[in-house]
Every structure is written in C-alpha cells, then in structure tokens.
Design an enzyme around this catalytic site. Structure first.
Site, mmCIF file in Angstrom:
data_model
loop_
_atom_site.group_PDB
_atom_site.id
_atom_site.type_symbol
_atom_site.label_atom_id
_atom_site.label_comp_id
_atom_site.label_asym_id
_atom_site.label_seq_id
_atom_site.Cartn_x
_atom_site.Cartn_y
_atom_site.Cartn_z
ATOM 1 N N ASN A 57 10.147 48.732 -4.268
ATOM 2 C CA ASN A 57 8.894 48.209 -3.706
ATOM 3 C C ASN A 57 9.184 47.195 -2.614
ATOM 4 O OD1 ASN A 57 9.203 47.168 -6.638
ATOM 5 N ND2 ASN A 57 7.842 45.616 -5.809
ATOM 6 N N ASP A 58 8.630 46.004 -2.653
ATOM 7 C CA ASP A 58 8.614 45.107 -1.495
ATOM 8 C C ASP A 58 9.953 44.945 -0.765
ATOM 9 O OD1 ASP A 58 6.357 44.646 -3.043
ATOM 10 O OD2 ASP A 58 6.804 42.548 -3.434
#
Ligand SMILES: *[C@@H]1O[C@H](CO)[C@@H](O)[C@H](O)[C@H]1NC(C)=O
Ligand SMILES: *[C@@H]1O[C@H](CO)[C@@H](O)[C@H](O)[C@H]1NC(C)=O
Ligand SMILES: *[C@@H]1O[C@H](CO)[C@@H](O)[C@H](O)[C@H]1NC(C)=O
Ligand SMILES: *[C@@H]1O[C@H](CO)[C@@H](O)[C@H](O)[C@H]1NC(C)=O
Ligand SMILES: *[C@@H]1O[C@H](CO)[C@@H](O)[C@H](O)[C@H]1NC(C)=O
Ligand SMILES: *[C@@H]1O[C@H](CO)[C@@H](O)[C@H](O)[C@H]1NC(C)=O
Ligand SMILES: *[C@@H]1O[C@H](CO)[C@@H](O)[C@H](O)[C@H]1NC(C)=O
Ligand SMILES: *[C@@H]1O[C@H](CO)[C@@H](O)[C@H](O)[C@H]1NC(C)=O
Ligand SMILES: *[C@@H]1O[C@H](CO)[C@@H](O)[C@H](O)[C@H]1NC(C)=O
Ligand SMILES: *[C@@H]1O[C@H](CO)[C@@H](O)[C@H](O)[C@H]1NC(C)=O
Ligand SMILES: *[C@@H]1O[C@H](CO)[C@@H](O)[C@H](O)[C@H]1NC(C)=O
Length: 523
Positions: A57-58
């Site tokens: 993710n991020d």
C-alpha cells in the site's frame, strides 16, 4: 483497535485499521535478499511500480540520494496478498520507472506490531548525531503500530538507505493514542518539521525538532475539507509556484491530507490545501478543498524528500484486498511519478499541477499511425503488447461556438473478449469542457464499490491530453497534469488496441497525436 469498537462497525470494516488487524505473521519474511517476483502475469503493470510478491500500500520514505538514485519504500505485507504484517519494502531506480527490488528495509520487532507509514530524510549536517563519517546519512521516521497505541520511531542508515538500525531511544513521539500516525518530515531553515495525523480527531499535528529525536508540538490544523472517517498520510512540502499573479515572493506550500473511507466518490482519496507556512503554523490560502485526482485509485501520495516529485498508491481501500491481481500473487501498484508545482489561477486560487515525470526512458516503438492531425477523423487499431502511452496537443480557434457533438474519444480494447476502457473529452458548448473515463466494459472484477465512470470539468478547453494504459492501471493527464485521473482496470485478457478520434471540431482546429508502445521494464 478503536475503529472496531466504534459506533460505526460496518463502515469501519472498510478501513485500513480493520484490514491490518486481521492478519498476523505466519510465513518467514526474507531478510538480506530482495523478494523474488514474477512480473509476467497479464495484469502486471510494465512501468507502474508493483511489489515483487505480496501486498503493497502507501509509498513511504521517498528520497533521492546524492548519486541520483531514487529510493521508494512502501507499506508491504511480504507474507500475504491482503494488507497486514506491515514492513517497509524497498526499491531503487535511476529514473523512477526502471526499479530494482531491494531487500526489505524495515521490519516490525515482533508479530503483534507493524511498521506503518512514514518518511525519510537525509541528515546532511548530522543534526541527529548518528553519523560519524558521512553527509549522506538517511533517517527514516515512521509509525510503530502496537496493540495498545501508535508511536513514532526513527531508524538510521549507514549505507544510504539499504539497511536501517532502530534508534535505541525509540519511541521519539508518543502521545498515548492508538490513532496517531504517518509522520512526514521536512527541513525548514534551521529545524525539522513533522506533520502527522491524529487520524480519528481530524487533526494534522505540526511538530518541530532540532535533531529528529526531540519533538515539540507547534500547532494543529484541524477539521478542514472532507473528514471522511479518518485522516491519514499528511504531507507538507514547499513547491515552485508558476505564473503567480501575486508579487510578494511567498513560498508555495501545500498540505495534503488523505482520507479513508469517506471520499466523495467512496473509499480513499487525497485532498490538498495550498497555503503559507512559517516554520510552525500552516494557513491555507482559501477555504476550498481540492482533490488531487478525479477518479478513485490515487491515495496516500508522498513527496520525495526535498524534491517536488511525488508518487501515490494506485488503489482504493474499498476493494484493494480483493482485486484479481491476487491470482498472480501480488496486489497494488503505484501511480506514475509526477513533478509538481502550484499555479495561481486567479479567481479559482492556487491549483496543484502534477506533470508526468519524464517518460522518455519507458517508450519503445512509436506506433505507425502517429503524428496525424486527428481533427474530425479516427485512427483505429494501433496495436501494442505491453501497454501504450499517447499524447495529443489540441489547438482550437478562440471564441468559437462548439457544436453539440464536438468531442475527442479514445477506446482501448482487448483482442477477442470485446472488453474496453473508454474515455474522451467533451467540447460541446452546452456542456462544460469535461474529461470522462469509463471502465465499465471490463469483465475481470465486479464489486459494488468498483464504480465505473469518472469525470471532471474545466473552465477552458483542454490543450493537452496524455494517457497511459499499463495492463491494470490507466491514467489520464489533462493540460500537463492540471487534471489527473487514475483508475485500476481488470480485463480478462490483455488490452492490445487503441483507437482515437474526434468529431465536429470547428474549422481551424488542430490535434497533433503520437502514441508509443511501453517498454517492459521488468523484462
Ligand atoms: C512487541 O514489540 C512491542 C514494541 O517494541 C512491545 O511493546 C511488545 O511488548 C512486544 N510484544 C511481544 C509479544 O513481545
Ligand atoms: C545544513 O547546514 C547548512 C549550513 O548551516 C544550512 O544552510 C542547511 O539548512 C542545513 N541543512 C540541513 C538539512 O540540516
Ligand atoms: C555526528 O554527531 C556525533 C554526535 O554528536 C559526533 O560524535 C560525530 O563526530 C558527528 N560527526 C560529524 C561528521 O560531525
Ligand atoms: C561510519 O560510521 C559507522 C558508525 O560509527 C560505522 O558503522 C560505519 O562502518 C562507518 N562507515 C565507514 C565507511 O567508515
Ligand atoms: C554513490 O556511489 C558511490 C560509487 O558507486 C558509492 O561508493 C556510494 O556509496 C554511493 N552513495 C550512495 C549514497 O549511495
Ligand atoms: C492538537 O490536537 C490534538 C489532537 O486532537 C490535541 O490533543 C491537542 O491538545 C491539540 N493541541 C493544541 C495546542 O490545540
Ligand atoms: C505562464 O503564462 C504564460 C502566458 O499565459 C504562458 O505562455 C506560459 O506557458 C505559462 N508558464 C507556465 C509555467 O505555466
Ligand atoms: C507563525 O505564524 C503564527 C500564527 O500566525 C505566529 O503566531 C508565529 O509567531 C509565526 N512565526 C513566525 C516565525 O513568524
Ligand atoms: C465520444 O463518445 C461520446 C459518448 O459515447 C459520444 O457522444 C461522441 O459522439 C463520441 N465522439 C467520437 C469522436 O467518437
Ligand atoms: C469538422 O466537421 C464539422 C461538421 O461535421 C465541420 O463543420 C468542420 O468544419 C470540420 N472541421 C474541420 C477542421 O474540418
Ligand atoms: C505536445 O506538446 C509538448 C510541449 O508542450 C511536447 O513536449 C509534446 O511532444 C507534444 N506532443 C505531441 C504529440 O505533439
């Protein structure tokens, strides 16, 4: 965690928090060697970064070292294809497109903790005292998520960001909260500045430090824009201001806040606030909330340390854990890298422009039917294997009345399954100038939150449209990134053909058009 016992049990099922809480470490996590990846799957992007295997993710800790190497870290679950067991994966690149997977850079201390999002800085002046012998010392600042709370830690690297040692005095910031995360640190004149989300209180805290170890609360920015259910992943960075109408030479700063869930289109999105920052306090220029993307798959964007360049996560928490790339052993890719600046657009205030970072390293074959004037005509059947990048510059006569069906369209299709992604630009005088995208005619994924049509209007007709289809990510950039749309797409077989056309454009119009096949940077 707090979200799960809150009054919003159903909505909270969609949050990061919930997803992260569901998974605990089973399998062995590789140390010291890069995770091996199979990049041959039909949904694998060729030039958008995706993790070798597992769930990403991020983007985290982005920085460029003194040798010009770009470092991308990212929230990484190396042991499953859903969020959880958070580490910092790592990759390096000379040009932000051709990435080399590196060994995992940050590990949680045990199976009940996770290394959540954060940033990295180069401590050139040894403010931290960690560095005996280098002006290139890297310090990572991140959230350690424990069952009780979220605290901020730092770790230093003696080898330019490949391996890190957690500081013995950790945590460096602990307010006793279990919703306090995602520190982003920049240097301001003579001190470090951190922005961090008090996620469930809709507050971005601003802290300062002389040495990255001792942090003092300086101010709060609270309850601005869309609240969503939580604030996450703030960034506060200085950007060049182009074509400023004011002559007072002020710095252009921008505060970004990612919210999830609760975006206007559902799930996750990033909002931003151009404004003034004086080292301790941030003041937006106006009360408007602006979104960095008009589609659904661009979240938690982060800027490289001391560079106007950013990368976002090309997904949405509403469906990221169940998208069909899981069958290829990986989930999620990043957005294209972007060069950012602010433009003072007069009555509409300051606007963030996100230009695609130099694509020249990733273009291969220029497709034969290119360079044509596209006015009132269609170019069909441009065939490609890996993916395609197209670019058009549009010149329209001024002061014309557009006819009702004046438009530019593009369609990207599969070979035999008759799936396609469509988009276009409407110029008709009865409608605002509008870019639209439609991913509804693809069959590889269906979900109530996976909405299929997106659009954004402009005051003036577009002068440039750039698009890229990269297997399972499509992005469009209008007017060099003044308007950006990023959407994931899941066909059941690869896209192979682009058709573009326009109709009913007024006399005197011109469209120069080119398209290139993408390189496969993983080949
Ligand atoms: C895991 O690490 C955290 C942070 O260092 C610590 O607070 C916790 O006690 C550890 N848990 C176990 C089970 O060792
Ligand atoms: C390093 O020191 C120089 C000289 O004092 C100063 O101008 C600069 O802002 C400092 N930068 C950092 C990142 O510490
Ligand atoms: C960095 O700081 C530490 C601690 O103050 C000090 O021991 C070390 O000599 C410094 N390194 C340099 C190159 O100044
Ligand atoms: C730099 O200093 C660190 C800490 O003292 C040490 O571990 C490292 O080996 C040194 N590196 C070089 C190249 O001397
Ligand atoms: C830069 O490159 C040189 C030569 O390859 C190498 O010795 C040095 O460690 C590199 N520095 C960084 C920050 O990677
Ligand atoms: C900043 O916000 C946090 C989180 O809501 C709060 O605990 C703190 O008291 C605020 N500080 C100030 C000075 O307003
Ligand atoms: C600034 O405005 C001028 C005049 O409108 C235009 O020619 C130029 O391209 C603009 N520059 C930028 C960087 O936007
Ligand atoms: C920054 O702005 C705040 C709020 O306006 C003010 O209180 C503070 O004195 C300013 N700091 C500097 C260094 O100008
Ligand atoms: C583009 O698509 C729109 C919507 O389907 C349609 O109204 C328009 O006529 C099309 N334009 C071209 C050039 O195909
Ligand atoms: C495009 O077609 C429209 C009507 O179909 C016509 O009025 C216009 O002159 C044409 N544009 C050009 C540049 O030929
Ligand atoms: C569009 O214009 C830009 C400069 O503004 C140029 O770099 C690009 O090559 C042009 N593209 C086409 C297809 O003409």
């Amino acid at each position: 965690m707090l979200m799960r016992s809150s009054l919003l049990p159903i909505i909270s099922l969609l949050t990061t928090e919930w997803a992260l809480a569901q998974f605990t470490t089973p399998a062995a996590v590789p140390t010291g060697v890069a995770v091996q990846g199979d990049y041959t799957g039909p949904l694998r992007p060729r030039v958008h970064f995706s993790p070798p295997a597992g769930f990403m993710n991020d983007p985290n800790g982005l920085f460029k070292d003194n040798n010009g190497t770009w470092h991308l870290y990212y929230q990484y679950n190396p042991t499953d294809i859903v969020a959880g067991n958070q580490h910092w994966g790592h990759a390096t690149s000379p040009n932000l497109y051709e990435w080399t997977n590196q060994p995992i850079a940050l590990f949680p201390p045990n199976s009940t903790t996770g290394v959540f999002s954060g940033s990295a800085v180069i401590d050139a002046n040894n403010t931290s005292g960690f560095f005996q012998n280098t002006t290139e010392g890297v310090v990572a600042i991140y959230t350690l998520n424990t069952p009780q709370k979220q605290v901020q830690e730092i770790a230093y690297s003696y080898d330019g960001g490949y391996t890190f040692t957690p500081y013995s005095g950790n945590p460096v910031l602990d307010v006793g909260s279990n919703q306090f995360r995602d520190p982003k640190v920049v240097w301001y004149n003579d001190h470090w500045v951190m922005v961090i989300a008090y996620a469930a209180e809709y507050v971005i805290g601003i802290y300062t430090s002389p040495d990255l170890k001792d942090w003092t609360h300086a101010s709060n920015v609270s309850h601005i824009g869309f609240l969503g259910i939580q604030y996450e992943c703030p960034n506060l960075v200085k950007l060049p201001v182009k074509n400023s109408t004011s002559n007072d030479d002020q710095d252009g700063w921008v505060l970004t806040i990612s919210i999830n869930p609760g975006a206007p289109l559902g799930g996750s999105i990033t909002q931003y606030y151009p404004g003034q920052f004086n080292g301790t306090h941030f003041e937006p220029y106006d009360r408007a909330t602006r979104l960095s993307n008009f589609a659904k798959d661009d979240y938690a964007g982060q800027f490289f340390y001391d560079e106007p360049v950013s990368i976002g996560w090309a997904s949405n928490w509403e469906y990221t854990n169940i998208v069909p790339t899981g069958s290829e052993g990986w989930r999620s890719s990043m957005t294209l890298p972007r060069t950012n600046y602010l433009v003072d657009s007069g009555v509409r205030g300051y606007h963030l422009v996100q230009e695609i970072y130099d694509v020249s390293p990733i273009l291969s074959k220029k497709l034969s039917s290119s360079d044509n004037n596209l006015v009132n005509t269609t170019i069909s059947n441009m065939n490609f294997d890996n993916g395609i990048y197209f670019d058009m510059n549009i010149t329209l006569p001024s002061d014309v009345t557009f006819s009702a069906d004046a438009s530019i369209n593009f369609t990207i299709s599969t070979q035999t399954s008759r799936e396609c992604v469509k988009g276009g630009y409407i110029l008709a005088s009865s409608t605002p100038y509008t870019i639209w995208l439609d991913r509804g005619q693809t069959d590889g994924f269906d979900n109530p939150f996976y909405t299929d049509k997106f659009s954004e209007s402009q005051l003036k007709p577009a002068k440039r449209i750039q698009g890229m289809m990269d297997r399972s990510v499509f992005e469009v950039y209008i007017d060099n990134g003044a308007v950006v749309g990023t959407m994931d797409v899941y066909p059941t077989e690869p896209f192979t053909t682009l058709s573009v056309g326009s109709r009913s454009l007024p006399k005197g119009s011109e469209i120069t058009f080119s398209a290139w096949e993408l390189k496969d940077v993983w080949a």
